[in-house]
Design a protein around this motif. Structure first.
Motif, short mmCIF file in Angstrom:
data_model
loop_
_atom_site.label_atom_id
_atom_site.label_comp_id
_atom_site.label_asym_id
_atom_site.label_seq_id
_atom_site.Cartn_x
_atom_site.Cartn_y
_atom_site.Cartn_z
N THR A 158 29.55 29.18 7.41
CA THR A 158 28.48 29.97 7.38
C THR A 158 26.92 30.46 6.73
O THR A 158 27.52 30.96 6.16
CB THR A 158 29.20 30.46 8.77
N ARG A 159 25.74 30.36 6.71
CA ARG A 159 24.79 31.16 5.97
C ARG A 159 25.01 32.77 6.41
O ARG A 159 24.98 33.17 7.70
CB ARG A 159 24.19 30.18 6.61
N GLU A 160 24.92 33.07 5.51
CA GLU A 160 24.70 35.40 5.31
C GLU A 160 23.67 35.49 5.46
O GLU A 160 23.01 36.03 5.90
CB GLU A 160 25.57 35.67 4.48
N VAL A 180 29.53 31.94 3.75
CA VAL A 180 31.34 31.65 3.77
C VAL A 180 31.59 31.19 4.79
O VAL A 180 31.16 29.98 5.69
CB VAL A 180 31.30 32.72 4.94
N GLN A 181 33.11 30.12 4.19
CA GLN A 181 34.27 28.97 4.34
C GLN A 181 34.87 29.50 5.08
O GLN A 181 35.60 30.72 4.13
CB GLN A 181 33.65 28.62 2.99
N PHE A 182 35.18 29.28 6.10
CA PHE A 182 37.02 29.68 6.67
C PHE A 182 37.60 28.13 6.47
O PHE A 182 36.68 27.07 7.57
CB PHE A 182 36.38 29.92 8.28
N HIS A 183 38.77 27.97 6.69
CA HIS A 183 39.38 27.48 6.45
C HIS A 183 40.65 27.63 7.55
O HIS A 183 41.56 28.42 6.73
CB HIS A 183 39.76 26.23 5.29
N THR A 184 41.29 27.28 7.97
CA THR A 184 42.21 27.04 9.06
C THR A 184 43.56 26.42 8.69
O THR A 184 43.79 24.72 9.30
CB THR A 184 42.50 27.75 10.22
N PHE A 185 44.96 26.23 8.63
CA PHE A 185 45.98 25.32 7.89
C PHE A 185 46.80 25.43 8.51
O PHE A 185 46.99 26.10 8.38
CB PHE A 185 45.97 24.95 6.15
N ARG A 201 33.88 33.03 -0.02
CA ARG A 201 32.41 33.57 -0.14
C ARG A 201 31.57 32.90 -1.34
O ARG A 201 32.08 32.43 -2.42
CB ARG A 201 31.55 34.93 -0.43
N THR A 202 30.88 32.09 -0.63
CA THR A 202 29.67 30.77 -2.02
C THR A 202 28.41 31.04 -2.42
O THR A 202 28.13 31.93 -0.98
CB THR A 202 30.18 29.68 -1.34
N THR A 203 28.21 30.84 -3.12
CA THR A 203 26.39 31.28 -3.68
C THR A 203 26.34 29.55 -4.07
O THR A 203 26.61 29.09 -5.03
CB THR A 203 26.40 32.27 -3.66
N LYS A 204 25.07 29.33 -3.44
CA LYS A 204 24.20 28.00 -3.98
C LYS A 204 23.09 28.11 -4.87
O LYS A 204 22.56 28.96 -5.28
CB LYS A 204 23.42 27.52 -2.94
N VAL A 205 23.52 27.74 -6.03
CA VAL A 205 22.64 27.46 -7.28
C VAL A 205 21.30 27.25 -6.71
O VAL A 205 21.42 26.30 -6.77
CB VAL A 205 23.59 27.14 -8.46
N SER A 206 20.34 27.75 -7.11
CA SER A 206 19.34 26.85 -6.98
C SER A 206 18.79 26.77 -8.62
O SER A 206 19.02 26.77 -9.15
CB SER A 206 17.44 28.11 -5.64
N GLU A 207 17.83 25.52 -7.59
CA GLU A 207 17.46 25.42 -8.93
C GLU A 207 16.78 25.69 -10.34
O GLU A 207 16.00 26.92 -9.23
CB GLU A 207 16.21 23.55 -8.47
#
Length: 141
Positions: free
Chosen positions: A49-51, A57-62, A117-123
């Motif tokens: 999901t884009r914040e 935000v990445q959600f994983h269920t195992f 939570r992740t951040t996309k590194v921009s060029e």
């Protein structure tokens, strides 16, 4: 971190914490019989999901299942909690946001939820190093 890396880490963690118990990917076709002793694992869901424009935000269920429902070790839930509460993927620790043990139904299982939570590194863009100013002469008309 990719979903595949997280799934591989789950498998490796279960194998390390349960060295004498077979651990299998629950892929639908080659899963051992329910009366054999062992654990199966599978990814139930993955969501991104884009914040903001650069934050996600990445959600994983195992789902981790104990195959022999008639012979559940008393310490199994605690051992699974301990093994999967914090896992390390490529040197970065990730903590589960929820661990839920369920024994109703036919097969006992643990649901594990990870949120990252992740951040996309921009060029990177080249910034102006120095502004050069040259004097100019005004032309008279």
């Amino acid at each position: 971190m990719t979903t595949n890396q997280l799934t591989t880490t789950i498998a490796n963690t279960l194998t390390q914490h349960f060295p004498h118990i077979p651990v299998h990917l629950a892929n639908g076709g080659n899963t051992p019989a329910p009366d054999t002793q062992g654990l199966t694992y599978r990814l139930l869901s993955a969501k991104l999901t884009r914040e903001r424009s650069d934050r996600f935000v990445q959600f994983h269920t195992f789902e981790i299942r104990w195959l022999d429902a008639s012979n559940i070790p008393d310490t199994l839930p605690d051992r699974l909690f301990e093994a999967l509460e914090t896992i390390e993927v490529e040197g970065t620790p990730y903590r589960a946001t929820e661990l839920r043990w369920k024994t109703w139904g036919q097969i006992p299982k643990l649901l594990v939820y990870y949120t990252m939570r992740t951040t996309k590194v921009s060029e990177s863009t080249t910034t102006m190093q120095q502004l050069e100013q040259r004097p100019t002469a005004l032309k008279a008309r």
